[in-house]
Scaffold this motif. Sequence first.
Motif, PDB file in Angstrom:
ATOM      1  N   LYS A   1       0.811  -1.229   0.000  1.00 28.37           N
ATOM      2  CA  LYS A   1       0.000   0.000   0.000  1.00 28.37           C
ATOM      3  C   LYS A   1       0.840   1.273   0.000  1.00 28.37           C
ATOM      4  N   ALA A   2       2.123   1.178  -0.297  1.00 27.93           N
ATOM      5  CA  ALA A   2       2.977   2.374  -0.318  1.00 27.93           C
ATOM      6  C   ALA A   2       2.486   3.349  -1.388  1.00 27.93           C
TER       7      ALA A   2
ATOM      8  N   TRP B   1      -3.591  -0.143  -9.824  1.00 28.95           N
ATOM      9  CA  TRP B   1      -4.010   0.652  -8.672  1.00 28.95           C
ATOM     10  C   TRP B   1      -4.686  -0.210  -7.600  1.00 28.95           C
ATOM     11  N   LYS B   2      -5.294  -1.321  -7.995  1.00 34.08           N
ATOM     12  CA  LYS B   2      -5.910  -2.198  -6.993  1.00 34.08           C
ATOM     13  C   LYS B   2      -4.850  -2.813  -6.084  1.00 34.08           C
ATOM     14  N   LEU B   3      -3.724  -3.217  -6.659  1.00 37.85           N
ATOM     15  CA  LEU B   3      -2.652  -3.773  -5.832  1.00 37.85           C
ATOM     16  C   LEU B   3      -2.093  -2.729  -4.879  1.00 37.85           C
TER      17      LEU B   3
ATOM     18  N   GLY C   1      -3.511  -3.841  -1.397  1.00 40.41           N
ATOM     19  CA  GLY C   1      -2.417  -4.653  -0.901  1.00 40.41           C
ATOM     20  C   GLY C   1      -2.675  -6.145  -1.001  1.00 40.41           C
ATOM     21  N   ASP C   2      -2.251  -6.871   0.014  1.00 38.78           N
ATOM     22  CA  ASP C   2      -2.320  -8.328  -0.010  1.00 38.78           C
ATOM     23  C   ASP C   2      -3.745  -8.851   0.001  1.00 38.78           C
TER      24      ASP C   2
ATOM     25  N   PRO D   1       5.328 -10.266  -3.369  1.00 39.63           N
ATOM     26  CA  PRO D   1       6.518  -9.889  -2.592  1.00 39.63           C
ATOM     27  C   PRO D   1       6.892  -8.428  -2.852  1.00 39.63           C
ATOM     28  N   TYR D   2       7.464  -7.778  -1.835  1.00 41.32           N
ATOM     29  CA  TYR D   2       7.904  -6.388  -1.954  1.00 41.32           C
ATOM     30  C   TYR D   2       9.404  -6.305  -1.708  1.00 41.32           C
TER      31      TYR D   2
END
Length: 371
Positions: A14-15, A66-68, A72-73, A79-80
């Motif tokens: 979510k960064a 944009w959904k990711l 987020g998860d 992986p980030y």
Amino acid sequence: MKVYNSAAWLVAEKARPLSVLPAPFPDTHDNPSILNDPQLPISAAALQPDDLIIRTRAVAINPVDWKLQTYGDSAFPIPYPAILGADVAGEIIHVGSALASTQKFKVSQRVIGHALGFSKGWAYSGFQKFVVLKGATVSVLPDDISFEWGVVLPVSVSTATAGLFWHGTLGLRLPEETKEAGDKRRSGKRETLLLWGGSSSVGSSVVQLATAAGYAVVATASASNFGYVKGLGAVAVLDYHDERIVEKLIHVLKGTQVVGAYDSIGTDSTVRQTAAVLRALDGGKIASVGAAPDDLGEGVEAKWFSAGSIDVQDPEIGQAIWGEFVPQALENGRLRPLPEPLVVGHGLEKIQEAMDIQKAGVSARKVVVTI
């Protein structure tokens, strides 16, 4: 000579905003002039014989980007740090050995491609200056089509292909490369595809590929986009805002041979409306990009799919579309790069703004950034 890469990174879940930072340059093994920086956050990918490297000139935004970032998860665990992006256009700077032997691709060629970062690793993601692509999802781009226009196609072509032609989805016959062949095959009784969401990016390619395969397409869209969808090849377009949309679709389709339905929107509501139409027409399959409830009634089945495995699932189908149909159809005008690009600006720094614009909503446009 050391070559530097950079990317628009999603550095953590979510960064926001995306961070433009250095990125590894792909390791070609057979090109010692291309080096890697050990200080970078991930290691470089070792290229495979069926890989290409392109210098990116344009990228397009898809809802998954944009959904990711937003969800987020809970949307899709990854992986980030991560690099997003799947629609790319640019110039080839390296050709893998297996592809070089075919002489299909050459250095400096202009191409479009579906970047498969989610399944292959971040070196294969689009939001960076240098991208690794699988040759199976790349097409040469004719000189008279700009990068900004060409880049609207890759993901929509792959997604249309997966839903229409994969054996596990609708399993329809493949398109012809020439108008004459398609016209000849359509000389008999025409079969009909129901498409929900004809003016979307994916819907635009569904109309074109299904029409090229000899099917009549009956689609939904907003009234303002009727002309656009008919211009793509649909024989009829109905307003999905209409309270009687299901009833009207049944009326239009009754008496035709409905080969299935494609839901390019993929919400629970749109899948259920599509299913209601099919139930009244002796049932059938729905290829859905999203929801696939299992309680749609007797004779109706929804199939969820993802085009992220377009290079390995039913590979002969991917080859028929990406390797044969797309380059020839772009050259002869059978496949048009639509919807129209909405170019937000230039540079990796503009990708966050472009994602925000896509999230806010666009109609019959594809959000694009030049690189």
